[in-house]
Write a protein that holds these residues in place. Structure first.
Motif, mmCIF file in Angstrom:
data_model
loop_
_atom_site.group_PDB
_atom_site.id
_atom_site.type_symbol
_atom_site.label_atom_id
_atom_site.label_comp_id
_atom_site.label_asym_id
_atom_site.label_seq_id
_atom_site.Cartn_x
_atom_site.Cartn_y
_atom_site.Cartn_z
ATOM 1 N N SER A 284 19.321 24.335 -15.895
ATOM 2 C CA SER A 284 19.453 23.237 -15.798
ATOM 3 C C SER A 284 19.881 21.562 -14.881
ATOM 4 O O SER A 284 20.229 21.310 -14.424
ATOM 5 N N GLN A 285 17.843 22.087 -14.091
ATOM 6 C CA GLN A 285 18.632 20.641 -12.820
ATOM 7 C C GLN A 285 16.910 20.693 -13.586
ATOM 8 O O GLN A 285 15.935 21.020 -13.942
ATOM 9 N N PHE A 286 16.481 19.071 -12.734
ATOM 10 C CA PHE A 286 15.709 18.244 -12.829
ATOM 11 C C PHE A 286 14.697 18.712 -11.580
ATOM 12 O O PHE A 286 14.952 19.514 -10.360
ATOM 13 N N PRO A 287 13.163 19.153 -11.672
ATOM 14 C CA PRO A 287 12.371 20.401 -11.202
ATOM 15 C C PRO A 287 11.866 19.109 -10.320
ATOM 16 O O PRO A 287 10.889 18.023 -10.309
ATOM 17 N N LEU A 288 12.219 19.385 -9.072
ATOM 18 C CA LEU A 288 11.809 18.155 -7.802
ATOM 19 C C LEU A 288 10.290 18.318 -7.268
ATOM 20 O O LEU A 288 9.871 19.670 -7.522
ATOM 21 N N SER A 289 9.821 17.441 -7.081
ATOM 22 C CA SER A 289 8.067 17.689 -6.636
ATOM 23 C C SER A 289 8.291 18.373 -5.832
ATOM 24 O O SER A 289 8.858 18.397 -4.688
ATOM 25 N N THR A 290 7.183 19.698 -5.576
ATOM 26 C CA THR A 290 6.613 20.187 -4.102
ATOM 27 C C THR A 290 7.265 19.787 -2.722
ATOM 28 O O THR A 290 7.224 20.971 -1.760
ATOM 29 N N SER A 291 6.768 18.575 -3.585
ATOM 30 C CA SER A 291 6.427 17.886 -1.699
ATOM 31 C C SER A 291 7.803 17.007 -1.273
ATOM 32 O O SER A 291 8.356 16.526 -0.191
ATOM 33 N N THR A 292 9.084 16.715 -2.307
ATOM 34 C CA THR A 292 9.911 17.030 -2.181
ATOM 35 C C THR A 292 10.951 16.931 -1.025
ATOM 36 O O THR A 292 11.144 18.721 -1.277
ATOM 37 N N ALA A 293 11.175 16.422 -0.024
ATOM 38 C CA ALA A 293 12.527 17.106 1.149
ATOM 39 C C ALA A 293 13.307 17.446 0.542
ATOM 40 O O ALA A 293 14.460 16.700 -0.418
ATOM 41 N N ILE A 294 14.174 18.184 0.410
ATOM 42 C CA ILE A 294 14.833 19.148 0.075
ATOM 43 C C ILE A 294 16.743 18.576 0.170
ATOM 44 O O ILE A 294 17.356 18.430 -0.381
ATOM 45 N N ALA A 295 16.408 17.860 2.034
ATOM 46 C CA ALA A 295 17.474 17.264 2.299
ATOM 47 C C ALA A 295 17.874 15.860 1.425
ATOM 48 O O ALA A 295 19.324 15.467 1.597
ATOM 49 N N ILE A 296 16.684 15.299 0.570
ATOM 50 C CA ILE A 296 17.789 13.727 -0.360
ATOM 51 C C ILE A 296 18.188 14.018 -1.570
ATOM 52 O O ILE A 296 18.366 15.123 -1.487
ATOM 53 N N PRO A 297 19.361 13.065 -1.832
ATOM 54 C CA PRO A 297 20.453 13.257 -2.717
ATOM 55 C C PRO A 297 19.833 14.025 -4.122
ATOM 56 O O PRO A 297 19.077 13.625 -4.503
ATOM 57 N N LEU A 298 19.862 15.189 -5.015
ATOM 58 C CA LEU A 298 19.559 15.671 -5.812
ATOM 59 C C LEU A 298 20.200 14.764 -7.080
ATOM 60 O O LEU A 298 21.094 13.697 -6.718
ATOM 61 N N PRO A 299 18.717 14.494 -7.866
ATOM 62 C CA PRO A 299 19.346 13.914 -9.052
ATOM 63 C C PRO A 299 20.490 14.250 -9.869
ATOM 64 O O PRO A 299 20.255 15.305 -10.293
ATOM 65 N N PRO A 300 21.071 13.925 -10.545
ATOM 66 C CA PRO A 300 21.937 14.497 -11.901
ATOM 67 C C PRO A 300 21.312 14.904 -12.248
ATOM 68 O O PRO A 300 20.046 14.522 -13.010
ATOM 69 N N PRO A 301 21.834 16.593 -12.674
ATOM 70 C CA PRO A 301 20.703 17.145 -13.630
ATOM 71 C C PRO A 301 20.487 17.092 -15.202
ATOM 72 O O PRO A 301 21.644 16.141 -16.189
ATOM 73 N N PRO A 302 19.515 16.447 -16.150
ATOM 74 C CA PRO A 302 19.275 16.115 -17.503
ATOM 75 C C PRO A 302 19.874 17.283 -18.136
ATOM 76 O O PRO A 302 20.041 18.516 -17.430
ATOM 77 N N GLU A 303 20.045 16.832 -19.443
ATOM 78 C CA GLU A 303 20.576 17.318 -20.735
ATOM 79 C C GLU A 303 19.078 17.789 -21.002
ATOM 80 O O GLU A 303 18.940 16.384 -22.497
ATOM 81 N N ILE A 304 18.463 18.648 -21.883
ATOM 82 C CA ILE A 304 17.543 17.808 -22.486
ATOM 83 C C ILE A 304 18.077 18.831 -24.120
ATOM 84 O O ILE A 304 18.426 19.644 -24.550
ATOM 85 N N TYR A 305 17.894 18.286 -25.528
ATOM 86 C CA TYR A 305 18.307 18.719 -26.580
ATOM 87 C C TYR A 305 17.077 19.111 -26.929
ATOM 88 O O TYR A 305 17.286 19.661 -28.284
#
Length: 370
Positions: A284-305
């Motif tokens: 239940s989380q947005f899969p960040l790009s492998t090059s994205t720094a972990i320190a940045i604020p994470l986006p709200p988790p989307p909900e897939i129906y």
């Protein structure tokens, strides 16, 4: 000996939309199919010999549906003149329906009518099972009946304030959930609105779920049931995944449809897609790009129906992706020899909190295409 599987269509829709009217029409028609129409009863408390009879089924029906108070499985039925039956089930799970089939014989088709406030996303996975489990039924699709006169009021009804557990994204109405899970939208009572109002309603529906086909009806009457309520094959094929053009005058900010182009994949990249989906649906989380720094604020988790995909392989084959909530499957897809060659595959996501997320970038990163 191969197991003969019976398709089941879930018929959902808000209170008063016309679900029972639609099923009554089907049950009285001479369509040559032996159909079991099941009406779910979700309340745990019943009065002794309480009657649960959908109104206006047929004049020659005399026996009432009864629900006993002893807590045993409820499955009493009405025999209809055209060979169909209508019954009430307190437990809408696979075992209850298979038990009914054992007691009454195999049907050609099963229609399961949910309550007006039911979330079809909680029901669909019960019937979407692997072939290896040996079930005698399979999920054919979800049909949502929409009241053209009142659906906008239902979509815009006030919501309670978010809870502490769900403060990042807005809650959604039951009408939103029912439309978002639909494979087919039956737009009922279309004669009760003007042509302009009807277009506004269709635009709002397509803003939520642009993948589902819309069929306009009056009094729940659908002369040709094939491909509208019966034989949808929504879970064993994906078609071309063409989405309707969204209207710009009536966007719905709560739930939306996102289409992600997918390049041809090799076996390793296909495994990357599987990992990406597991991170999205199971964690239940947005899969960040492998090059994205972990320190940045994470986006709200989307909900897939709802999730559908047509994945083309470098080897020349293809895969189909199907998903409801956190249940998904990647399976073989038969490509006909006369199909036109496609440059790319695609994934279609329907859910909330999807807007303004870099879906293509993160997917390409996970499959190692960048």
């Amino acid at each position: 000996m191969s197991v003969v599987k019976v398709p089941i269509t879930i018929v959902t829709g808000y209170l008063g939309a016309g679900k029972t009217t639609l099923l009554n029409y089907i049950l009285k028609e001479q369509h040559g199919k032996k159909i079991a129409s099941l009406v779910t009863v979700i309340s745990p408390i019943f009065q002794s010999n309480a009657t649960y009879l959908p109104s206006g089924i047929a004049a020659d029906i005399e026996k009432a549906l009864t629900v006993n108070q002893n807590g045993q499985e409820v499955a009493e039925w009405l025999d209809l003149a055209n060979g169909c039956i209508c019954c009430s089930v307190k437990n809408s799970g696979v075992n209850a329906i298979e038990s009914l089939m054992e007691r009454r014989g195999t049907f050609d088709y099963i229609l399961l009518e949910t309550t007006g406030l039911a979330d079809p996303g909680n029901i669909a996975p019960l019937f979407w099972v692997d072939d290896g489990l040996g079930s005698t039924i399979y999920l054919d699709g979800i049909v949502t009946v929409v009241d053209a006169k009142n659906v906008l009021l239902c979509l815009d009804e006030p919501l309670p304030p978010p809870t502490e557990e769900d403060h990042q994204t807005p809650l959604v109405t039951v009408a939103h959930l029912q439309i978002s899970h639909a494979d087919i939208i039956v737009l009922n009572k279309s004669d009760m609105v003007s042509a302009e109002e009807l277009q506004n309603v269709k635009a709002r529906i397509q803003a939520i779920n642009s993948l589902a086909a819309i069929r306009e009806t009056q009094y729940g009457q659908i002369p040709n049931l094939q491909g509208v309520v019966l034989d949808l094959h929504a879970y064993d094929h994906v078609g071309t995944l063409e989405t309707a053009e969204k209207g710009h005058s009536h966007p719905d900010a709560t739930i939306s449809t996102v289409t992600i182009p997918v390049p041809h994949l090799n076996d390793i990249q296909l495994a990357g897609l599987d990992s990406w989906l597991r991170d999205l649906l199971w964690e239940s989380q947005f899969p960040l790009s492998t090059s994205t720094a972990i320190a940045i604020p994470l986006p709200p988790p989307p909900e897939i129906y709802r999730l559908k995909g047509r994945i083309l392989l470098s080897s020349g084959g293809a895969k189909m992706v199907q998903g409801v909530r956190d249940v998904f499957e990647i399976s073989e897809l038969d490509i006909k020899s006369d199909d036109a060659p496609e440059e790319k595959g695609k994934l279609v996501l329907i859910g909330r909190g999807l807007a303004e997320l870099a879906w293509e970038d993160t997917l390409l990163s996970w499959i190692g295409h960048r």
